[in-house]
Structure formats: structure tokens, C-alpha cells
Motif scaffolding. Structure first.
Motif, mmCIF file in Angstrom:
data_model
loop_
_atom_site.group_PDB
_atom_site.id
_atom_site.type_symbol
_atom_site.label_atom_id
_atom_site.label_comp_id
_atom_site.label_asym_id
_atom_site.label_seq_id
_atom_site.Cartn_x
_atom_site.Cartn_y
_atom_site.Cartn_z
ATOM 1 N N TYR A 141 0.837 -1.197 0.000
ATOM 2 C CA TYR A 141 0.000 0.000 0.000
ATOM 3 C C TYR A 141 0.873 1.248 0.000
ATOM 4 C CZ TYR A 141 0.997 0.774 4.959
ATOM 5 O OH TYR A 141 1.632 1.014 6.151
ATOM 6 N N HIS A 142 0.247 2.368 -0.440
ATOM 7 C CA HIS A 142 0.971 3.638 -0.460
ATOM 8 C C HIS A 142 -0.040 4.757 -0.332
ATOM 9 C CE1 HIS A 142 3.927 6.515 -2.698
ATOM 10 N NE2 HIS A 142 3.973 6.688 -1.384
ATOM 11 N N ASN A 143 0.181 5.654 0.613
ATOM 12 C CA ASN A 143 -0.722 6.776 0.842
ATOM 13 C C ASN A 143 -0.592 7.837 -0.242
ATOM 14 O OD1 ASN A 143 -0.256 5.478 3.541
ATOM 15 N ND2 ASN A 143 -1.846 6.927 4.095
ATOM 16 N N GLU A 144 -1.719 8.511 -0.530
ATOM 17 C CA GLU A 144 -1.707 9.594 -1.515
ATOM 18 C C GLU A 144 -0.756 10.719 -1.121
ATOM 19 O OE1 GLU A 144 -5.437 11.292 -2.536
ATOM 20 O OE2 GLU A 144 -6.257 9.451 -3.375
ATOM 21 N N ASP A 145 -0.664 11.004 0.173
ATOM 22 C CA ASP A 145 0.181 12.114 0.607
ATOM 23 C C ASP A 145 1.629 11.683 0.847
ATOM 24 O OD1 ASP A 145 0.090 10.653 2.927
ATOM 25 O OD2 ASP A 145 -0.839 12.233 4.147
ATOM 26 N N ASP A 146 1.954 10.430 0.455
ATOM 27 C CA ASP A 146 3.298 9.884 0.607
ATOM 28 C C ASP A 146 3.701 9.750 2.069
ATOM 29 O OD1 ASP A 146 5.519 8.736 -0.589
ATOM 30 O OD2 ASP A 146 6.650 10.613 -0.660
ATOM 31 N N GLY A 147 2.686 9.749 2.942
ATOM 32 C CA GLY A 147 2.978 9.684 4.367
ATOM 33 C C GLY A 147 3.125 8.281 4.921
ATOM 34 N N ALA A 192 3.653 3.790 3.646
ATOM 35 C CA ALA A 192 3.699 2.731 2.645
ATOM 36 C C ALA A 192 4.127 1.459 3.347
ATOM 37 C CB ALA A 192 4.663 3.077 1.519
ATOM 38 N N THR A 246 -6.557 9.371 5.440
ATOM 39 C CA THR A 246 -5.556 9.619 4.407
ATOM 40 C C THR A 246 -5.760 8.590 3.301
ATOM 41 O OG1 THR A 246 -3.969 10.385 6.060
ATOM 42 C CG2 THR A 246 -3.102 9.794 3.910
ATOM 43 N N LEU A 271 -5.446 6.035 0.196
ATOM 44 C CA LEU A 271 -4.302 5.246 -0.230
ATOM 45 C C LEU A 271 -4.710 4.231 -1.297
ATOM 46 C CD1 LEU A 271 -4.581 2.224 1.326
ATOM 47 C CD2 LEU A 271 -4.064 3.665 3.285
#
Length: 217
Positions: free
Chosen positions: A108-114, A116, A177, A179
Motif C-alpha cells: 500500500y501507499h498513501n496519496e500524501d506519501d505519508g 507505505a 488519508t 491510499l
């Protein structure tokens, strides 16, 4: 013209069949479709759900093909943070839920790059269970949240072996957030009876979207 005729003749066998060297990318022009040409995958059917409880394929799973591929396009769950998956049947769809053992992991990876990560998801795997095989995990239900992916079911008509499957795809997960979740599922249907129907559904609530079924030689 004599030279052209001789060139053509040189590419025809004594039985009147064109040799493999006779047909190349540059030797034929103006063709958009070749009859009986195939890359080994044959389209069988598709179904579209519009806020429906499930999508079921009750015909087409036969011994004609050794594997079947389901391409899942933009499946939207009505229920937030729900799962989407499948069940199988050995009685033509009269009932679903054959015994399965599977395993799943996700990245997984968050849209805000906060945030993963990558890991095994033991809360969603099955061990000799008739439960839903989850293709998506914690899927959101915002207007733009869907799941798209592929499921391959191997040799479902076998009456000797268990039926292996591999599923992979991605879904949007709407939390505080947002993702993206990349899901990988593999397992086997623990029956030597022929599997002849499959049903796609959510853990709860209805679904919307399209699924395409292909046979693989």
C-alpha cells in the motif's frame, strides 16, 4: 510479372500451403482482422452489475480450456471499507462456497506519501473455509473508489486435482488519508469435483461494475 509469380510459387509447398516465411509484417497490407488468429486467449462472455448483489457465471466453465481468466473492471462496493471477492460452485450455481485454503499479501501507499508498506494479511486468508476469497481489501466506497484486477482459475473441470487460482489487482481505500492497495491472492479449491460456476460479490452490500471471462488454451 514472371518474377513475382515465381516468388509467390517459391513460398507455397507442394500441397498448396503457404510457408511460414510467406507471411510477414511487410508482405501483407490492408488487413485489420485475421480469421482464426489467436494469442491463446478467447473471449467467452461478460456481465455488468448495476447496484446488484452479485455477478455469477453459470455457463462457460467447461473442459474446453485448461484455465479461465476473469478481467475485473472498476468494481464499486456499496459498503465502505468492505471486501470484494469470489465463491465457486460444483453444482452449476445452485449453491456457492466450496472449501478453500488461500493466502494473501498486499502493498500500500498513501496519496500524501505519508505511509507505505508490504506485508502478509493473515486476517483475510482462509484455511479450509467456505468463506469469500477476498480480491480487494478495505475497499472505499467514495464516488471514485473501485477495484480492478484479474483472477485466473486453473483447470476447473479436472476430476483428479484440486483447483488452483491466482488473483491480483488494486483498490482505492478511503480513510482519513486516502491510499492505494495492491492485493495478491493465491489458493486452491479443495475438491476433485469439477468447478462449473463462479460468483463475484462483496462481503456485504451490492456491487457495480463489469467482469469479462476468457478461456486460455
Amino acid at each position: 510479372m514472371g518474377a513475382i509469380a515465381r516468388s509467390i510459387a517459391n513460398n507455397i509447398t507442394t500441397s498448396g500451403v503457404f510457408t511460414s516465411s510467406a507471411i510477414t509484417n511487410s508482405s501483407v497490407t490492408g488487413i485489420t482482422v485475421l480469421a482464426n488468429a489467436s494469442d491463446g486467449i478467447t473471449f467467452i462472455s461478460s456481465q455488468t452489475a448495476s447496484n446488484s448483489a452479485s455477478i455469477s457465471f453459470t455457463s462457460g466453465l467447461t473442459s474446453t480450456y485448461k484455465a479461465y481468466k476473469f478481467v475485473i473492471s472498476n468494481i464499486k462496493n456499496a459498503t465502505d471499507e468492505d471486501e470484494f471477492g469470489f465463491l465457486t460452485s460444483t453444482n452449476g450455481g445452485s449453491s456457492y462456497g466450496n472449501t478453500v485454503t488461500n493466502t494473501t499479501f498486499r502493498a500500500y501507499h498513501n496519496e500524501d506519501d505519508g505511509g507505505a508498506g508490504l506485508g502478509y494479511v493473515d486476517t483475510f486468508d482462509l484455511a479450509q473455509s467456505t468463506g469469500l476469497n477476498n480480491l480487494s481489501l478495505n475497499q472505499g466506497n467514495n464516488s471514485d473508489d473501485t477495484y480492478s484486477g484479474t483472477l485466473i482459475l486453473f483447470n476447473p473441470s479436472s476430476t483428479t486435482y484440486v483447483k488452483h487460482f491466482i488473483g491480483y489487482g488494486s483498490n482505492a481505500h478511503q480513510t482519513n488519508t486516502p491510499l492505494i492497495v495492491n492485493n495478491y491472492l493465491a489458493g486452491y479449491i479443495n475438491t476433485t469435483s469439477a468447478v462449473n460456476a463462479i460468483q463475484f460479490k462483496a462481503s456485504s452490500g451490492n456491487i457495480t461494475g463489469t467482469i469479462y471471462m476468457y478461456g486460455i488454451k
